[in-house]
Write an enzyme that holds these catalytic residues in place. Structure first.
Site, PDB file in Angstrom:
ATOM      1  N   TYR A   1       0.828  -1.061   0.100  1.00 50.85           N
ATOM      2  CA  TYR A   1      -0.135   0.000   0.011  1.00 50.85           C
ATOM      3  C   TYR A   1       0.792   1.237  -0.057  1.00 50.85           C
ATOM      4  O   TYR A   1       0.529   2.149  -0.740  1.00 50.85           O
ATOM      5  CB  TYR A   1      -0.828   0.028   1.188  1.00 50.85           C
ATOM      6  CG  TYR A   1      -2.012  -1.038   1.374  1.00 50.85           C
ATOM      7  CD1 TYR A   1      -3.229  -0.789   0.539  1.00 50.85           C
ATOM      8  CD2 TYR A   1      -1.909  -2.219   2.071  1.00 50.85           C
ATOM      9  CE1 TYR A   1      -4.151  -1.573   0.451  1.00 50.85           C
ATOM     10  CE2 TYR A   1      -2.653  -3.182   2.032  1.00 50.85           C
ATOM     11  CZ  TYR A   1      -3.996  -2.954   1.253  1.00 50.85           C
ATOM     12  OH  TYR A   1      -4.899  -4.112   1.309  1.00 50.85           O
TER      13      TYR A   1
ATOM     14  N   GLU B   1      -2.566 -16.881  -9.141  1.00 45.27           N
ATOM     15  CA  GLU B   1      -1.277 -15.977  -9.658  1.00 45.27           C
ATOM     16  C   GLU B   1      -0.135 -16.362  -9.269  1.00 45.27           C
ATOM     17  O   GLU B   1       0.965 -15.855  -9.704  1.00 45.27           O
ATOM     18  CB  GLU B   1      -1.557 -14.370  -9.619  1.00 45.27           C
ATOM     19  CG  GLU B   1      -2.808 -14.078 -10.355  1.00 45.27           C
ATOM     20  CD  GLU B   1      -2.967 -12.409 -10.236  1.00 45.27           C
ATOM     21  OE1 GLU B   1      -2.043 -11.808 -10.094  1.00 45.27           O
ATOM     22  OE2 GLU B   1      -4.137 -12.093 -10.500  1.00 45.27           O
TER      23      GLU B   1
ATOM     24  N   ASN C   1     -12.634   0.333  -5.441  1.00 45.33           N
ATOM     25  CA  ASN C   1     -12.488   0.023  -6.914  1.00 45.33           C
ATOM     26  C   ASN C   1     -13.732  -0.694  -7.451  1.00 45.33           C
ATOM     27  O   ASN C   1     -14.154  -1.694  -6.896  1.00 45.33           O
ATOM     28  CB  ASN C   1     -11.393  -1.155  -6.649  1.00 45.33           C
ATOM     29  CG  ASN C   1     -11.041  -1.571  -8.158  1.00 45.33           C
ATOM     30  OD1 ASN C   1     -11.538  -1.184  -9.055  1.00 45.33           O
ATOM     31  ND2 ASN C   1      -9.979  -2.644  -8.091  1.00 45.33           N
TER      32      ASN C   1
ATOM     33  N   CYS D   1      -6.888  -5.171  -7.583  1.00 43.76           N
ATOM     34  CA  CYS D   1      -6.512  -4.578  -6.261  1.00 43.76           C
ATOM     35  C   CYS D   1      -6.262  -5.779  -5.076  1.00 43.76           C
ATOM     36  O   CYS D   1      -5.535  -5.615  -4.255  1.00 43.76           O
ATOM     37  CB  CYS D   1      -7.812  -3.874  -5.675  1.00 43.76           C
ATOM     38  SG  CYS D   1      -9.362  -4.655  -5.540  1.00 43.76           S
ATOM     39  N   HIS D   2      -6.365  -6.955  -5.285  1.00 40.21           N
ATOM     40  CA  HIS D   2      -6.143  -8.068  -4.833  1.00 40.21           C
ATOM     41  C   HIS D   2      -4.320  -8.240  -4.493  1.00 40.21           C
ATOM     42  O   HIS D   2      -3.961  -8.657  -3.979  1.00 40.21           O
ATOM     43  CB  HIS D   2      -6.522  -9.400  -5.234  1.00 40.21           C
ATOM     44  CG  HIS D   2      -6.241  -9.939  -6.459  1.00 40.21           C
ATOM     45  ND1 HIS D   2      -7.170  -9.375  -7.525  1.00 40.21           N
ATOM     46  CD2 HIS D   2      -5.250 -10.475  -7.075  1.00 40.21           C
ATOM     47  CE1 HIS D   2      -6.473  -9.879  -8.839  1.00 40.21           C
ATOM     48  NE2 HIS D   2      -5.493 -10.657  -8.636  1.00 40.21           N
TER      49      HIS D   2
END
Length: 187
Positions: A121, A179, A144, A152-153
């Site tokens: 962040y 991912e 978002n 945003c994850h």
């Protein structure tokens, strides 16, 4: 709407699709994908669409499955993301639900944090010229309108913690595991 009524505003096409993290509400205007919502069970959909129609001044249409026009490509790309064959969404996006600093942060996130990577962040705050603005970045992530596509994850705590997520921490863990950032759950 009968044939004598005129539309109030732009068309808003919406649908709910299955995904690797549960049902997703997708909504698009002629400008592009405008909203994604996690956990879009039948008990939430009417309220979500009502809020979108109100904010956008749009007429909502839910086409039958397979007859989507505005959502055909987002549906295809989201399925490809979850089956592991897509690493970057290439979709037109309608940014009307995000503005100012929040939009600036989301655009930077989308531009600079690829599939399989994470950013803190605070680091993202520094990239947009607001060192020390980690909390403001967290607020931008929470607002978002296009989670998953504007990923945003991928934003985590600078100390290595997973941080929060509007779709729930289990959803964030699953997306990061998909991912390759976190190990796949054992069961």
């Amino acid at each position: 709407m009968d044939s004598t009524e005129r539309p109030r505003g732009p068309r808003l096409e919406w649908t709910v699709v299955p995904s690797g993290v549960g049902p997703l509400l997708l909504a698009a205007t002629p400008e592009g994908l405008v909203r994604i919502e996690f956990h879009a069970g039948p008990d939430r959909v009417d309220a979500l669409i009502g809020r979108l129609v109100s904010r956008l001044g749009a007429d909502a249409l839910r086409p039958p499955p397979g007859a989507e026009v505005l959502l055909a490509e987002p549906i295809r790309q989201i399925a490809a993301y979850f089956d592991g064959s897509l690493r970057r969404f290439e979709l037109p996006l309608d940014w009307r639900l995000s503005a100012g600093f929040n939009r600036q942060v989301l655009l930077e996130l989308d531009r600079s944090v690829p599939y399989g990577a994470v950013i803190g962040y605070g680091d993202l705050a520094a990239r947009v010229g607001r060192p020390g603005g980690a909390q403001a970045v967290g607020n931008a992530m929470g607002s978002n309108p296009l989670p998953l596509v504007v990923a945003c994850h991928r934003v985590v705590e600078n100390d290595g913690g997973i941080g929060g997520f509007g779709g729930g921490l289990e959803t964030k863990r699953l997306l990061l595991a998909l991912e390759g950032v976190l190990p796949q759950p054992l069961f």
